[in-house]
Motif scaffolding. Sequence first.
Motif, PDB file in Angstrom:
ATOM      1  N   VAL A  29      -6.903  -1.340   1.438  1.00  0.00           N
ATOM      2  CA  VAL A  29      -7.797  -0.379   2.083  1.00  0.00           C
ATOM      3  C   VAL A  29      -7.474  -0.255   3.572  1.00  0.00           C
ATOM      4  CG1 VAL A  29     -10.212   0.106   2.662  1.00  0.00           C
ATOM      5  CG2 VAL A  29      -9.607  -0.654   0.367  1.00  0.00           C
ATOM      6  N   THR A  30      -7.140  -1.362   4.199  1.00  0.00           N
ATOM      7  CA  THR A  30      -6.754  -1.353   5.612  1.00  0.00           C
ATOM      8  C   THR A  30      -5.501  -0.512   5.822  1.00  0.00           C
ATOM      9  OG1 THR A  30      -7.741  -3.534   5.949  1.00  0.00           O
ATOM     10  CG2 THR A  30      -6.132  -2.806   7.581  1.00  0.00           C
ATOM     11  N   LEU A  31      -4.512  -0.672   4.950  1.00  0.00           N
ATOM     12  CA  LEU A  31      -3.274   0.115   5.047  1.00  0.00           C
ATOM     13  C   LEU A  31      -3.551   1.596   4.821  1.00  0.00           C
ATOM     14  CD1 LEU A  31      -0.212   0.229   5.442  1.00  0.00           C
ATOM     15  CD2 LEU A  31       0.042  -0.333   3.009  1.00  0.00           C
ATOM     16  N   MET A  32      -4.373   1.922   3.809  1.00  0.00           N
ATOM     17  CA  MET A  32      -4.715   3.332   3.563  1.00  0.00           C
ATOM     18  C   MET A  32      -5.388   3.943   4.789  1.00  0.00           C
ATOM     19  SD  MET A  32      -5.975   3.724  -0.382  1.00  0.00           S
ATOM     20  CE  MET A  32      -6.540   2.092  -0.826  1.00  0.00           C
ATOM     21  N   ALA A  33      -6.313   3.208   5.393  1.00  0.00           N
ATOM     22  CA  ALA A  33      -7.023   3.726   6.570  1.00  0.00           C
ATOM     23  C   ALA A  33      -6.059   3.926   7.735  1.00  0.00           C
ATOM     24  CB  ALA A  33      -8.146   2.762   6.965  1.00  0.00           C
ATOM     25  N   ARG A  34      -5.166   2.971   7.959  1.00  0.00           N
ATOM     26  CA  ARG A  34      -4.201   3.067   9.063  1.00  0.00           C
ATOM     27  C   ARG A  34      -3.280   4.268   8.892  1.00  0.00           C
ATOM     28  NH1 ARG A  34       0.852   1.078   9.912  1.00  0.00           N
ATOM     29  NH2 ARG A  34       0.850  -0.368   8.172  1.00  0.00           N
ATOM     30  N   LEU A  35      -2.881   4.530   7.633  1.00  0.00           N
ATOM     31  CA  LEU A  35      -1.945   5.620   7.354  1.00  0.00           C
ATOM     32  C   LEU A  35      -2.636   6.970   7.139  1.00  0.00           C
ATOM     33  CD1 LEU A  35       0.349   3.696   4.848  1.00  0.00           C
ATOM     34  CD2 LEU A  35       0.885   4.289   7.231  1.00  0.00           C
ATOM     35  N   GLY A  36      -3.941   6.948   6.952  1.00  0.00           N
ATOM     36  CA  GLY A  36      -4.678   8.185   6.685  1.00  0.00           C
ATOM     37  C   GLY A  36      -4.370   8.761   5.320  1.00  0.00           C
ATOM     38  N   ILE A  37      -4.211   7.878   4.325  1.00  0.00           N
ATOM     39  CA  ILE A  37      -3.909   8.320   2.968  1.00  0.00           C
ATOM     40  C   ILE A  37      -4.971   7.792   2.003  1.00  0.00           C
ATOM     41  CG2 ILE A  37      -1.433   8.558   3.367  1.00  0.00           C
ATOM     42  CD1 ILE A  37      -1.007   5.844   2.029  1.00  0.00           C
ATOM     43  N   GLY A  38      -5.032   8.367   0.811  1.00  0.00           N
ATOM     44  CA  GLY A  38      -6.089   8.030  -0.134  1.00  0.00           C
ATOM     45  C   GLY A  38      -5.674   7.138  -1.279  1.00  0.00           C
ATOM     46  N   ALA A  39      -4.386   6.809  -1.372  1.00  0.00           N
ATOM     47  CA  ALA A  39      -3.931   5.973  -2.480  1.00  0.00           C
ATOM     48  C   ALA A  39      -2.608   5.300  -2.123  1.00  0.00           C
ATOM     49  CB  ALA A  39      -3.751   6.809  -3.752  1.00  0.00           C
ATOM     50  N   LEU A  40      -2.368   4.172  -2.778  1.00  0.00           N
ATOM     51  CA  LEU A  40      -1.110   3.434  -2.621  1.00  0.00           C
ATOM     52  C   LEU A  40      -0.556   3.103  -3.994  1.00  0.00           C
ATOM     53  CD1 LEU A  40      -2.303   0.801   0.006  1.00  0.00           C
ATOM     54  CD2 LEU A  40      -0.606   2.597   0.423  1.00  0.00           C
ATOM     55  N   LEU A  41       0.756   3.165  -4.113  1.00  0.00           N
ATOM     56  CA  LEU A  41       1.371   2.668  -5.337  1.00  0.00           C
ATOM     57  C   LEU A  41       1.274   1.154  -5.332  1.00  0.00           C
ATOM     58  CD1 LEU A  41       4.570   4.869  -5.696  1.00  0.00           C
ATOM     59  CD2 LEU A  41       2.270   5.252  -6.594  1.00  0.00           C
ATOM     60  N   VAL A  42       1.199   0.572  -6.516  1.00  0.00           N
ATOM     61  CA  VAL A  42       1.211  -0.879  -6.645  1.00  0.00           C
ATOM     62  C   VAL A  42       2.558  -1.229  -7.270  1.00  0.00           C
ATOM     63  CG1 VAL A  42       0.064  -2.921  -7.565  1.00  0.00           C
ATOM     64  CG2 VAL A  42      -1.301  -0.898  -6.939  1.00  0.00           C
ATOM     65  N   MET A  43       3.361  -1.945  -6.491  1.00  0.00           N
ATOM     66  CA  MET A  43       4.727  -2.252  -6.900  1.00  0.00           C
ATOM     67  C   MET A  43       4.904  -3.757  -7.032  1.00  0.00           C
ATOM     68  SD  MET A  43       6.228   0.828  -6.899  1.00  0.00           S
ATOM     69  CE  MET A  43       7.974   0.452  -6.885  1.00  0.00           C
ATOM     70  N   ASP A  44       5.524  -4.162  -8.140  1.00  0.00           N
ATOM     71  CA  ASP A  44       5.929  -5.551  -8.327  1.00  0.00           C
ATOM     72  C   ASP A  44       7.440  -5.543  -8.161  1.00  0.00           C
ATOM     73  OD1 ASP A  44       6.116  -8.208  -8.900  1.00  0.00           O
ATOM     74  OD2 ASP A  44       5.403  -8.051 -10.968  1.00  0.00           O
ATOM     75  N   GLY A  45       7.898  -5.778  -6.932  1.00  0.00           N
ATOM     76  CA  GLY A  45       9.315  -5.599  -6.617  1.00  0.00           C
ATOM     77  C   GLY A  45       9.633  -4.117  -6.666  1.00  0.00           C
ATOM     78  N   GLU A  46      10.591  -3.742  -7.503  1.00  0.00           N
ATOM     79  CA  GLU A  46      10.969  -2.330  -7.659  1.00  0.00           C
ATOM     80  C   GLU A  46      10.197  -1.650  -8.791  1.00  0.00           C
ATOM     81  OE1 GLU A  46      13.476  -0.446  -5.900  1.00  0.00           O
ATOM     82  OE2 GLU A  46      13.158  -2.106  -4.512  1.00  0.00           O
ATOM     83  N   GLN A  47       9.379  -2.407  -9.501  1.00  0.00           N
ATOM     84  CA  GLN A  47       8.668  -1.918 -10.690  1.00  0.00           C
ATOM     85  C   GLN A  47       7.292  -1.353 -10.331  1.00  0.00           C
ATOM     86  OE1 GLN A  47       9.928  -1.947 -13.877  1.00  0.00           O
ATOM     87  NE2 GLN A  47       8.096  -0.902 -14.578  1.00  0.00           N
ATOM     88  N   LEU A  48       7.052  -0.098 -10.699  1.00  0.00           N
ATOM     89  CA  LEU A  48       5.737   0.522 -10.521  1.00  0.00           C
ATOM     90  C   LEU A  48       4.791  -0.053 -11.573  1.00  0.00           C
ATOM     91  CD1 LEU A  48       3.905   2.722  -9.246  1.00  0.00           C
ATOM     92  CD2 LEU A  48       4.816   4.295 -10.974  1.00  0.00           C
ATOM     93  N   VAL A  49       3.707  -0.682 -11.121  1.00  0.00           N
ATOM     94  CA  VAL A  49       2.761  -1.287 -12.066  1.00  0.00           C
ATOM     95  C   VAL A  49       1.379  -0.649 -12.010  1.00  0.00           C
ATOM     96  CG1 VAL A  49       3.975  -3.495 -12.213  1.00  0.00           C
ATOM     97  CG2 VAL A  49       2.187  -3.196 -10.484  1.00  0.00           C
ATOM     98  N   GLY A  50       1.142   0.197 -11.011  1.00  0.00           N
ATOM     99  CA  GLY A  50      -0.163   0.834 -10.926  1.00  0.00           C
ATOM    100  C   GLY A  50      -0.324   1.648  -9.663  1.00  0.00           C
ATOM    101  N   ILE A  51      -1.543   2.120  -9.483  1.00  0.00           N
ATOM    102  CA  ILE A  51      -1.915   2.860  -8.284  1.00  0.00           C
ATOM    103  C   ILE A  51      -3.337   2.440  -7.928  1.00  0.00           C
ATOM    104  CG2 ILE A  51      -2.795   4.914  -9.491  1.00  0.00           C
ATOM    105  CD1 ILE A  51      -1.398   6.583  -7.229  1.00  0.00           C
TER     106      ILE A  51
END
Length: 144
Positions: A29-51
Amino acid sequence: MNTLRTIMKNKDSTEVWSVGPQQSVLDAVTLMARLGIGALLVMDGEQLVGIVSERDYARKIILKGRRSETTPVSEIMTADLQTATPGMTAQHCLGMMTEGHFRHLPVIEDGKVVGVVSIGDLVKCVIADQQVVIEELERYVTGG
């Protein structure tokens, strides 16, 4: 019709922001607020595991009385993701997002994340496409 490849090329930022599944929700949430964005990808290394989105935070942390400092992102993220490819059209993806009730769409090519488009990116593109058609029709009707 514009494709996601074209939309991503024309975006102000092509950066793909992410967090790891074990990071705290507070970090996300801190990163989203700093960047002014509403979502972040959730990555396990190079693998997309969620949002994970602000909506996830509001519904799964705040409303349930959980602590964002101690809850890992993996516990609130959306893991059952729909994704797109760069060759898909804005219109098609807008339909997917409207039907699925989500606002951010990861773009995958050759098994790797190459970008993210928001519903706002797609709406802007569709409106621009429609404006071109309107102008062409006006020229045709007026003989210009």
